[in-house]
Motif scaffolding. Sequence first.
Motif, mmCIF file in Angstrom:
data_model
loop_
_atom_site.group_PDB
_atom_site.id
_atom_site.type_symbol
_atom_site.label_atom_id
_atom_site.label_comp_id
_atom_site.label_asym_id
_atom_site.label_seq_id
_atom_site.Cartn_x
_atom_site.Cartn_y
_atom_site.Cartn_z
ATOM 1 N N UNK A 23 0.836 -1.187 0.000
ATOM 2 C CA UNK A 23 0.000 0.000 0.000
ATOM 3 C C UNK A 23 0.884 1.256 0.000
ATOM 4 N N UNK A 24 0.519 2.210 -0.797
ATOM 5 C CA UNK A 24 1.266 3.457 -0.918
ATOM 6 C C UNK A 24 0.840 4.412 0.196
ATOM 7 N N UNK A 25 1.815 5.037 0.806
ATOM 8 C CA UNK A 25 1.519 6.004 1.856
ATOM 9 C C UNK A 25 1.509 7.409 1.269
ATOM 10 N N UNK A 26 0.562 8.228 1.693
ATOM 11 C CA UNK A 26 0.488 9.609 1.227
ATOM 12 C C UNK A 26 1.511 10.481 1.931
ATOM 13 N N UNK A 27 1.905 10.080 3.146
ATOM 14 C CA UNK A 27 2.895 10.846 3.907
ATOM 15 C C UNK A 27 3.832 9.863 4.604
ATOM 16 N N UNK A 28 5.126 10.158 4.543
ATOM 17 C CA UNK A 28 6.149 9.365 5.214
ATOM 18 C C UNK A 28 7.088 10.347 5.918
ATOM 19 N N UNK A 29 8.064 9.806 6.624
ATOM 20 C CA UNK A 29 9.019 10.671 7.323
ATOM 21 C C UNK A 29 10.397 10.027 7.287
ATOM 22 N N UNK A 30 11.401 10.878 7.301
ATOM 23 C CA UNK A 30 12.779 10.400 7.379
ATOM 24 C C UNK A 30 13.048 9.902 8.799
ATOM 25 N N UNK A 31 14.124 9.159 8.958
ATOM 26 C CA UNK A 31 14.502 8.666 10.278
ATOM 27 C C UNK A 31 14.769 9.839 11.233
ATOM 28 N N UNK A 32 15.371 10.884 10.711
ATOM 29 C CA UNK A 32 15.629 12.085 11.513
ATOM 30 C C UNK A 32 14.324 12.690 12.044
ATOM 31 N N UNK A 33 13.305 12.733 11.203
ATOM 32 C CA UNK A 33 12.006 13.271 11.619
ATOM 33 C C UNK A 33 11.358 12.366 12.658
ATOM 34 N N UNK A 34 11.457 11.064 12.464
ATOM 35 C CA UNK A 34 10.881 10.117 13.425
ATOM 36 C C UNK A 34 11.564 10.278 14.785
ATOM 37 N N UNK A 35 12.873 10.427 14.779
ATOM 38 C CA UNK A 35 13.597 10.615 16.045
ATOM 39 C C UNK A 35 13.164 11.895 16.746
ATOM 40 N N UNK A 36 12.971 12.969 15.996
ATOM 41 C CA UNK A 36 12.527 14.220 16.598
ATOM 42 C C UNK A 36 11.103 14.076 17.145
ATOM 43 N N UNK A 37 10.245 13.407 16.414
ATOM 44 C CA UNK A 37 8.873 13.171 16.893
ATOM 45 C C UNK A 37 8.909 12.427 18.224
ATOM 46 N N UNK A 38 9.727 11.374 18.307
ATOM 47 C CA UNK A 38 9.820 10.598 19.553
ATOM 48 C C UNK A 38 10.336 11.479 20.694
ATOM 49 N N UNK A 39 11.311 12.316 20.417
ATOM 50 C CA UNK A 39 11.851 13.237 21.423
ATOM 51 C C UNK A 39 10.759 14.202 21.902
ATOM 52 N N UNK A 40 10.008 14.766 20.970
ATOM 53 C CA UNK A 40 8.954 15.713 21.329
ATOM 54 C C UNK A 40 7.822 15.046 22.099
ATOM 55 N N UNK A 41 7.541 13.780 21.788
ATOM 56 C CA UNK A 41 6.506 13.036 22.528
ATOM 57 C C UNK A 41 6.892 12.865 23.996
ATOM 58 N N UNK A 42 8.175 12.662 24.257
ATOM 59 C CA UNK A 42 8.625 12.519 25.643
ATOM 60 C C UNK A 42 8.391 13.802 26.432
ATOM 61 N N UNK A 43 8.465 14.924 25.760
ATOM 62 C CA UNK A 43 8.287 16.225 26.407
ATOM 63 C C UNK A 43 6.812 16.621 26.481
ATOM 64 N N UNK A 44 6.069 16.425 25.367
ATOM 65 C CA UNK A 44 4.717 16.997 25.230
ATOM 66 C C UNK A 44 3.594 15.969 25.221
ATOM 67 N N UNK A 45 3.903 14.686 25.230
ATOM 68 C CA UNK A 45 2.848 13.675 25.126
ATOM 69 C C UNK A 45 2.452 13.452 23.674
ATOM 70 N N UNK A 46 1.229 12.969 23.462
ATOM 71 C CA UNK A 46 0.755 12.689 22.102
ATOM 72 C C UNK A 46 0.753 13.960 21.259
ATOM 73 N N UNK A 47 1.094 13.778 19.985
ATOM 74 C CA UNK A 47 1.236 14.901 19.058
ATOM 75 C C UNK A 47 0.329 14.735 17.856
ATOM 76 N N UNK A 48 0.263 15.779 17.052
ATOM 77 C CA UNK A 48 -0.378 15.733 15.737
ATOM 78 C C UNK A 48 0.290 16.776 14.849
#
Length: 117
Positions: free
Chosen positions: A1-26
């Motif tokens: 299945x084709x994804x409409x949006x993906x992220x680089x590993x760098x972006x995924x790492x930043x998302x995980x870091x921000x989740x630790x600080x702010x909780x669930x994100x969007x």
Amino acid sequence: MVEKVTATQKAIQLIQHLKKIHGDLMFHQSGGCCDGSSPMCFAKDDFLIGDADVLLGTIGETPFYMSKAQYQYWKHTQLIIDVVPGRGGMFSLEGPEGVRFLTRSRVFTVEERNSLK
């Protein structure tokens, strides 16, 4: 299945870091001027999604929305969310980290476009 949006590993790492600080994100990308033309990262309940928004998918287990009007311009491409040095949008959570999220894209192949219908 084709994804409409993906992220680089760098972006995924930043998302995980921000989740630790702010909780669930969007994420939301409106396509407006200034900050609105960049992917904006918010705490889950800090931005209201409405009928004028469409869910493109998830990155780092985080929903990514775009305004329907803006999606009409981007629907033929896969969005690739990346991270680059610089200041993020004024309300986007990555701002204090000295980096910002950036949208890159690539055009879907004919086969990929057909699978999205």
